[in-house]
Design a protein around this motif. Structure first.
Motif, PDB file in Angstrom:
ATOM      1  N   PRO A  70     -73.909 -30.345  71.721  1.00  0.00           N
ATOM      2  CA  PRO A  70     -72.794 -31.043  71.093  1.00  0.00           C
ATOM      3  C   PRO A  70     -71.687 -31.309  72.100  1.00  0.00           C
ATOM      4  O   PRO A  70     -71.644 -30.704  73.171  1.00  0.00           O
ATOM      5  CB  PRO A  70     -72.322 -30.063  70.012  1.00  0.00           C
ATOM      6  CG  PRO A  70     -72.619 -28.718  70.615  1.00  0.00           C
ATOM      7  CD  PRO A  70     -73.918 -28.908  71.391  1.00  0.00           C
ATOM      8  N   VAL A  71     -70.771 -32.193  71.730  1.00  0.00           N
ATOM      9  CA  VAL A  71     -69.579 -32.458  72.526  1.00  0.00           C
ATOM     10  C   VAL A  71     -68.382 -31.979  71.705  1.00  0.00           C
ATOM     11  O   VAL A  71     -68.147 -32.467  70.605  1.00  0.00           O
ATOM     12  CB  VAL A  71     -69.433 -33.947  72.886  1.00  0.00           C
ATOM     13  CG1 VAL A  71     -68.145 -34.188  73.652  1.00  0.00           C
ATOM     14  CG2 VAL A  71     -70.636 -34.418  73.693  1.00  0.00           C
ATOM     15  N   VAL A  72     -67.679 -31.003  72.229  1.00  0.00           N
ATOM     16  CA  VAL A  72     -66.531 -30.394  71.550  1.00  0.00           C
ATOM     17  C   VAL A  72     -65.257 -30.967  72.153  1.00  0.00           C
ATOM     18  O   VAL A  72     -65.158 -31.107  73.371  1.00  0.00           O
ATOM     19  CB  VAL A  72     -66.557 -28.856  71.717  1.00  0.00           C
ATOM     20  CG1 VAL A  72     -65.346 -28.204  71.084  1.00  0.00           C
ATOM     21  CG2 VAL A  72     -67.855 -28.278  71.149  1.00  0.00           C
ATOM     22  N   VAL A  73     -64.294 -31.282  71.290  1.00  0.00           N
ATOM     23  CA  VAL A  73     -63.011 -31.828  71.749  1.00  0.00           C
ATOM     24  C   VAL A  73     -61.902 -30.869  71.371  1.00  0.00           C
ATOM     25  O   VAL A  73     -61.811 -30.432  70.219  1.00  0.00           O
ATOM     26  CB  VAL A  73     -62.738 -33.217  71.116  1.00  0.00           C
ATOM     27  CG1 VAL A  73     -61.375 -33.731  71.530  1.00  0.00           C
ATOM     28  CG2 VAL A  73     -63.821 -34.211  71.494  1.00  0.00           C
ATOM     29  N   LEU A  74     -61.053 -30.550  72.353  1.00  0.00           N
ATOM     30  CA  LEU A  74     -59.843 -29.763  72.112  1.00  0.00           C
ATOM     31  C   LEU A  74     -58.637 -30.635  72.401  1.00  0.00           C
ATOM     32  O   LEU A  74     -58.572 -31.259  73.456  1.00  0.00           O
ATOM     33  CB  LEU A  74     -59.782 -28.549  73.039  1.00  0.00           C
ATOM     34  CG  LEU A  74     -60.829 -27.474  72.889  1.00  0.00           C
ATOM     35  CD1 LEU A  74     -60.585 -26.364  73.907  1.00  0.00           C
ATOM     36  CD2 LEU A  74     -60.802 -26.900  71.493  1.00  0.00           C
ATOM     37  N   ASN A  75     -57.694 -30.663  71.479  1.00  0.00           N
ATOM     38  CA  ASN A  75     -56.477 -31.437  71.679  1.00  0.00           C
ATOM     39  C   ASN A  75     -55.305 -30.583  72.120  1.00  0.00           C
ATOM     40  O   ASN A  75     -54.250 -31.115  72.461  1.00  0.00           O
ATOM     41  CB  ASN A  75     -56.100 -32.188  70.397  1.00  0.00           C
ATOM     42  CG  ASN A  75     -57.199 -33.136  69.968  1.00  0.00           C
ATOM     43  OD1 ASN A  75     -57.827 -32.921  68.954  1.00  0.00           O
ATOM     44  ND2 ASN A  75     -57.439 -34.174  70.744  1.00  0.00           N
ATOM     45  N   GLU A  85     -58.351 -32.779  75.985  1.00  0.00           N
ATOM     46  CA  GLU A  85     -57.582 -34.026  76.113  1.00  0.00           C
ATOM     47  C   GLU A  85     -56.618 -34.144  74.935  1.00  0.00           C
ATOM     48  O   GLU A  85     -57.047 -34.024  73.786  1.00  0.00           O
ATOM     49  CB  GLU A  85     -58.548 -35.215  76.129  1.00  0.00           C
ATOM     50  CG  GLU A  85     -57.917 -36.577  76.051  1.00  0.00           C
ATOM     51  CD  GLU A  85     -57.008 -36.911  77.206  1.00  0.00           C
ATOM     52  OE1 GLU A  85     -55.817 -37.165  76.945  1.00  0.00           O
ATOM     53  OE2 GLU A  85     -57.476 -36.908  78.368  1.00  0.00           O
ATOM     54  N   ASP A  86     -55.334 -34.370  75.218  1.00  0.00           N
ATOM     55  CA  ASP A  86     -54.348 -34.451  74.143  1.00  0.00           C
ATOM     56  C   ASP A  86     -54.187 -35.846  73.548  1.00  0.00           C
ATOM     57  O   ASP A  86     -53.583 -36.002  72.496  1.00  0.00           O
ATOM     58  CB  ASP A  86     -52.994 -33.900  74.583  1.00  0.00           C
ATOM     59  CG  ASP A  86     -52.413 -34.608  75.792  1.00  0.00           C
ATOM     60  OD1 ASP A  86     -53.122 -35.376  76.450  1.00  0.00           O
ATOM     61  OD2 ASP A  86     -51.227 -34.360  76.098  1.00  0.00           O
ATOM     62  N   ASN A  87     -54.755 -36.855  74.166  1.00  0.00           N
ATOM     63  CA  ASN A  87     -54.694 -38.200  73.615  1.00  0.00           C
ATOM     64  C   ASN A  87     -55.943 -38.430  72.766  1.00  0.00           C
ATOM     65  O   ASN A  87     -57.056 -38.470  73.292  1.00  0.00           O
ATOM     66  CB  ASN A  87     -54.618 -39.233  74.739  1.00  0.00           C
ATOM     67  CG  ASN A  87     -54.527 -40.654  74.240  1.00  0.00           C
ATOM     68  OD1 ASN A  87     -55.329 -41.083  73.421  1.00  0.00           O
ATOM     69  ND2 ASN A  87     -53.555 -41.387  74.741  1.00  0.00           N
ATOM     70  N   PRO A  88     -55.785 -38.581  71.441  1.00  0.00           N
ATOM     71  CA  PRO A  88     -56.968 -38.681  70.576  1.00  0.00           C
ATOM     72  C   PRO A  88     -57.858 -39.888  70.864  1.00  0.00           C
ATOM     73  O   PRO A  88     -59.083 -39.805  70.707  1.00  0.00           O
ATOM     74  CB  PRO A  88     -56.390 -38.751  69.160  1.00  0.00           C
ATOM     75  CG  PRO A  88     -54.928 -38.908  69.296  1.00  0.00           C
ATOM     76  CD  PRO A  88     -54.539 -38.608  70.704  1.00  0.00           C
ATOM     77  N   ILE A  89     -57.295 -40.995  71.294  1.00  0.00           N
ATOM     78  CA  ILE A  89     -58.112 -42.181  71.582  1.00  0.00           C
ATOM     79  C   ILE A  89     -58.965 -41.940  72.826  1.00  0.00           C
ATOM     80  O   ILE A  89     -60.162 -42.230  72.839  1.00  0.00           O
ATOM     81  CB  ILE A  89     -57.224 -43.430  71.742  1.00  0.00           C
ATOM     82  CG1 ILE A  89     -56.560 -43.752  70.401  1.00  0.00           C
ATOM     83  CG2 ILE A  89     -58.027 -44.615  72.261  1.00  0.00           C
ATOM     84  CD1 ILE A  89     -55.496 -44.810  70.452  1.00  0.00           C
ATOM     85  N   ILE A  90     -58.368 -41.375  73.868  1.00  0.00           N
ATOM     86  CA  ILE A  90     -59.128 -41.061  75.086  1.00  0.00           C
ATOM     87  C   ILE A  90     -60.192 -40.008  74.781  1.00  0.00           C
ATOM     88  O   ILE A  90     -61.324 -40.098  75.251  1.00  0.00           O
ATOM     89  CB  ILE A  90     -58.190 -40.599  76.218  1.00  0.00           C
ATOM     90  CG1 ILE A  90     -57.288 -41.759  76.644  1.00  0.00           C
ATOM     91  CG2 ILE A  90     -58.986 -40.049  77.407  1.00  0.00           C
ATOM     92  CD1 ILE A  90     -56.199 -41.370  77.619  1.00  0.00           C
ATOM     93  N   ALA A  91     -59.829 -39.005  73.971  1.00  0.00           N
ATOM     94  CA  ALA A  91     -60.786 -37.953  73.619  1.00  0.00           C
ATOM     95  C   ALA A  91     -61.991 -38.523  72.883  1.00  0.00           C
ATOM     96  O   ALA A  91     -63.138 -38.185  73.203  1.00  0.00           O
ATOM     97  CB  ALA A  91     -60.095 -36.889  72.768  1.00  0.00           C
ATOM     98  N   LEU A  92     -61.759 -39.405  71.920  1.00  0.00           N
ATOM     99  CA  LEU A  92     -62.859 -40.001  71.163  1.00  0.00           C
ATOM    100  C   LEU A  92     -63.733 -40.876  72.055  1.00  0.00           C
ATOM    101  O   LEU A  92     -64.968 -40.810  71.999  1.00  0.00           O
ATOM    102  CB  LEU A  92     -62.311 -40.817  69.991  1.00  0.00           C
ATOM    103  CG  LEU A  92     -63.349 -41.491  69.100  1.00  0.00           C
ATOM    104  CD1 LEU A  92     -64.277 -40.462  68.457  1.00  0.00           C
ATOM    105  CD2 LEU A  92     -62.664 -42.318  68.029  1.00  0.00           C
ATOM    106  N   ASP A  93     -63.101 -41.660  72.897  1.00  0.00           N
ATOM    107  CA  ASP A  93     -63.841 -42.520  73.825  1.00  0.00           C
ATOM    108  C   ASP A  93     -64.699 -41.673  74.770  1.00  0.00           C
ATOM    109  O   ASP A  93     -65.878 -41.975  75.002  1.00  0.00           O
ATOM    110  CB  ASP A  93     -62.858 -43.390  74.604  1.00  0.00           C
ATOM    111  CG  ASP A  93     -63.528 -44.550  75.309  1.00  0.00           C
ATOM    112  OD1 ASP A  93     -64.480 -45.122  74.739  1.00  0.00           O
ATOM    113  OD2 ASP A  93     -63.087 -44.895  76.427  1.00  0.00           O
ATOM    114  N   THR A  94     -64.132 -40.606  75.299  1.00  0.00           N
ATOM    115  CA  THR A  94     -64.862 -39.715  76.209  1.00  0.00           C
ATOM    116  C   THR A  94     -65.998 -39.019  75.482  1.00  0.00           C
ATOM    117  O   THR A  94     -67.099 -38.867  76.026  1.00  0.00           O
ATOM    118  CB  THR A  94     -63.905 -38.696  76.840  1.00  0.00           C
ATOM    119  OG1 THR A  94     -62.848 -39.395  77.507  1.00  0.00           O
ATOM    120  CG2 THR A  94     -64.622 -37.797  77.836  1.00  0.00           C
ATOM    121  N   GLN A  95     -65.753 -38.601  74.248  1.00  0.00           N
ATOM    122  CA  GLN A  95     -66.800 -37.964  73.458  1.00  0.00           C
ATOM    123  C   GLN A  95     -67.993 -38.891  73.296  1.00  0.00           C
ATOM    124  O   GLN A  95     -69.143 -38.487  73.495  1.00  0.00           O
ATOM    125  CB  GLN A  95     -66.252 -37.563  72.089  1.00  0.00           C
ATOM    126  CG  GLN A  95     -67.285 -36.901  71.208  1.00  0.00           C
ATOM    127  CD  GLN A  95     -66.737 -36.517  69.847  1.00  0.00           C
ATOM    128  OE1 GLN A  95     -65.635 -36.912  69.450  1.00  0.00           O
ATOM    129  NE2 GLN A  95     -67.500 -35.733  69.111  1.00  0.00           N
TER     130      GLN A  95
END
Length: 122
Positions: free
Chosen positions: A40-45, A20-30
């Protein structure tokens, strides 16, 4: 029906990946995936980080944003299919009509989505 009654009997587990390229959506989804039970939950931007993340990692679930800046994540989705990794698309643009036929069996989360909507897809 309460949220506790509609939750699945078996909690999901294992590693999850959010592309997810939107950091707010990525954090919320995490946070939602962690509450559901993934760890773990890994986030790629960026999609360019995708191959590195897949090397040596086994993800039990992936949420994949269809549009990442000027690119689509369809090549990445094909890699997930080759690996047998379960994934769903996420989009704020209603991309269902533009997804190629090979992806029609994969669910599409419409942004903004909720933890309950994710649970329904598991």
């Amino acid at each position: 029906m309460t949220d506790e009654m509609s939750a699945p009997d078996v909690k999901p587990s294992g590693a999850a990946l959010i592309v997810e390229d939107n950091p707010i959506i990525a954090l919320d989804t995490q946070m939602m995936l962690e509450e559901i039970g993934f760890a773990p939950v890994v986030v790629l931007n960026k999609l360019s980080d995708g191959l590195d993340a897949l090397t040596g990692n086994l993800f039990s679930f992936v949420i994949l944003d269809v549009r990442m800046g000027d690119e689509t994540s369809l090549k990445f989705a094909r890699l997930l299919i080759e690996r047998g990794t379960r994934f769903v698309f996420a989009s704020g643009y209603g991309d269902t009509d533009t997804l190629p036929h090979e992806f029609k069996s994969h669910a599409l989360l419409s942004k903004p989505y909720t933890k309950e909507q994710i649970l329904e897809l598991l």
